[in-house]
Design an enzyme around this catalytic site. Sequence first.
Site, PDB file in Angstrom:
ATOM      1  N   HIS A 166       1.295   5.443  -1.852  1.00 32.10           N
ATOM      2  CA  HIS A 166       0.758   6.563  -2.670  1.00 32.10           C
ATOM      3  C   HIS A 166       2.026   7.328  -3.609  1.00 32.10           C
ATOM      4  O   HIS A 166       2.643   7.959  -3.029  1.00 32.10           O
ATOM      5  CB  HIS A 166       0.165   7.387  -1.882  1.00 32.10           C
ATOM      6  CG  HIS A 166      -1.149   7.181  -1.249  1.00 32.10           C
ATOM      7  ND1 HIS A 166      -2.381   7.212  -1.981  1.00 32.10           N
ATOM      8  CD2 HIS A 166      -1.176   6.346  -0.307  1.00 32.10           C
ATOM      9  CE1 HIS A 166      -3.424   6.580  -1.074  1.00 32.10           C
ATOM     10  NE2 HIS A 166      -2.568   5.981  -0.069  1.00 32.10           N
TER      11      HIS A 166
ATOM     12  N   HIS B 125      -9.497   1.823   0.305  1.00 33.54           N
ATOM     13  CA  HIS B 125      -9.246   2.528   1.695  1.00 33.54           C
ATOM     14  C   HIS B 125     -10.567   2.453   2.437  1.00 33.54           C
ATOM     15  O   HIS B 125     -11.664   2.958   2.041  1.00 33.54           O
ATOM     16  CB  HIS B 125      -8.872   3.965   1.459  1.00 33.54           C
ATOM     17  CG  HIS B 125      -7.556   4.426   1.172  1.00 33.54           C
ATOM     18  ND1 HIS B 125      -6.988   3.934  -0.023  1.00 33.54           N
ATOM     19  CD2 HIS B 125      -6.583   4.913   1.645  1.00 33.54           C
ATOM     20  CE1 HIS B 125      -5.776   4.287  -0.303  1.00 33.54           C
ATOM     21  NE2 HIS B 125      -5.399   4.897   0.821  1.00 33.54           N
TER      22      HIS B 125
ATOM     23  N   GLU C 159     -10.956   4.175   7.473  1.00 34.36           N
ATOM     24  CA  GLU C 159      -9.769   4.580   7.943  1.00 34.36           C
ATOM     25  C   GLU C 159     -10.047   5.963   8.890  1.00 34.36           C
ATOM     26  O   GLU C 159      -9.928   7.141   8.323  1.00 34.36           O
ATOM     27  CB  GLU C 159      -8.770   5.432   6.832  1.00 34.36           C
ATOM     28  CG  GLU C 159      -7.340   5.859   7.201  1.00 34.36           C
ATOM     29  CD  GLU C 159      -6.532   6.302   6.116  1.00 34.36           C
ATOM     30  OE1 GLU C 159      -6.786   6.343   5.007  1.00 34.36           O
ATOM     31  OE2 GLU C 159      -5.269   6.750   6.510  1.00 34.36           O
TER      32      GLU C 159
ATOM     33  N   HIS D 238       0.862  -1.102  -0.012  1.00 37.55           N
ATOM     34  CA  HIS D 238       0.010  -0.009   0.010  1.00 37.55           C
ATOM     35  C   HIS D 238       0.861   1.224  -0.038  1.00 37.55           C
ATOM     36  O   HIS D 238       1.649   1.455   1.100  1.00 37.55           O
ATOM     37  CB  HIS D 238      -0.843   0.079   1.229  1.00 37.55           C
ATOM     38  CG  HIS D 238      -1.935   1.212   1.050  1.00 37.55           C
ATOM     39  ND1 HIS D 238      -3.235   0.863   1.354  1.00 37.55           N
ATOM     40  CD2 HIS D 238      -1.705   2.583   1.340  1.00 37.55           C
ATOM     41  CE1 HIS D 238      -3.860   1.980   1.375  1.00 37.55           C
ATOM     42  NE2 HIS D 238      -2.816   3.061   1.308  1.00 37.55           N
TER      43      HIS D 238
ATOM     44  N   ASP E  46       2.679   3.160   2.929  1.00 33.78           N
ATOM     45  CA  ASP E  46       1.484   4.323   2.712  1.00 33.78           C
ATOM     46  C   ASP E  46       2.020   5.372   1.892  1.00 33.78           C
ATOM     47  O   ASP E  46       1.798   6.069   1.152  1.00 33.78           O
ATOM     48  CB  ASP E  46       0.824   4.444   3.885  1.00 33.78           C
ATOM     49  CG  ASP E  46      -0.784   4.900   3.668  1.00 33.78           C
ATOM     50  OD1 ASP E  46      -0.936   5.220   2.455  1.00 33.78           O
ATOM     51  OD2 ASP E  46      -1.340   5.231   4.840  1.00 33.78           O
TER      52      ASP E  46
END
Length: 424
Positions: free
Chosen positions: A59, A209, A212, A57, A308
């Site tokens: 970005h 997602h 969260e 995971h 992340d």
Amino acid sequence: MADLLVRNCLLSKNKDPQDILIRGGVIKDIASKITADNIPVIDADFHFVTAPFVDSHFHMDATLSYGLPRLNKSGTLLEGIKLWGELKPNLTADAVKERALKFCKWAIARGTLAIRSHVDVSGQNLVGVEALLDVRETMKGLIDIQLVAFPQDGLLRANCLDNLTAALDMGVDVVGGIPHFERTMEEGHESIRILCEIAEKRGLLTDLHCDETDDPMSRYAEKLALETIRLGLKGRVAGSHLTSMHSIDNYYFTKLISLLVEADLNIIANPLINITIQGRQDNYPKRRGLTRIPEQINAGLKVAFGHDCVMDPWYPLGSHDMLEVAHMALHCCHMTGIDDMISCFDAVTTNAASILHLDNYGINKGSNGDLVILQCKDPIEAIRLKPARLFVVRRGKVISSTSPVNYELNLGSKIEREDLLFKG
Ligand code: FE2
């Protein structure tokens, strides 16, 4: 695709040191002594050899943008999303690509050779998608990048269904979503239904997602599990974050966990980010905010960890070291038992590879000739020391190397050499 003989490897499965023979980029043999002529040789020198780390995971469109256009003052998830919204209209494909390529080098140097990256598809254009598709292609010989179409601003809130399907048409691999950020509970549920149906129709994996938040009433995991079962997607759907599970009622958890098991839902926690983002609005005692990792593992669910963020609107730190991620999870979740610690290592290697459906992963005959030699003896020592990645090998070729780290202590007249390995 290259040939390589790696001598004196300590492996998880074997007590005795093994040699690994790679031919044409594929592991052909693993044995205590292998002879092969006219082949490059490296010596693992009785250090631990693992399959590469896998980040489940990330970005990559936002990475290394820390401080642009300003800092996240509150440190909250919501300010991070707002800040990203301010930065997004000014992004160029070239700038995103340049930062992502630099980041990929950081990842490779630390032994990570596969990354699932979400890419934002909400907004006025698909600049991030264009950039990361380019990065995926540019880096494919060195690192596997799997892209997730991620409607950061909400699939229905931002009306970005067309953008999401366009991104999938362009070659993005996985369907993403963010139900807890939709305007209402009903729209959150609706977004899950729409996204899972898209995944089913296109034969794609799904990774949302999900939950969260610290809100114990954020219960989208149950809807995600239900849609997974209804559409026959078992084992192909992941819930990322799931942090509200930290705060839900214990009775509800006992009901929920059996549904997640029935759906064979994959779990992706993000310990570095969850521990810093969650519990921000709490007074003392403050919640940790990680999902219930030991309980999920004990129930038989597959759990992986993601990094992340690295230096972006949500997180000012990070060097992309998956051992740092495992280390954080181990501490935050009280996972200091031997099996628990091994589970944390699996969460950044084999489990993550399985959730990403990577082919030919692992130190096995017939697998890809990909491996990392760590300056330590076993997975637990790897988490403890976060040691040097002595060699990173991709398809039989050394693509990164680091000198062993040793310390010279000047203790009066006596010089001692200390390697920090456990001798007990
Ligand atoms: Fe994320």
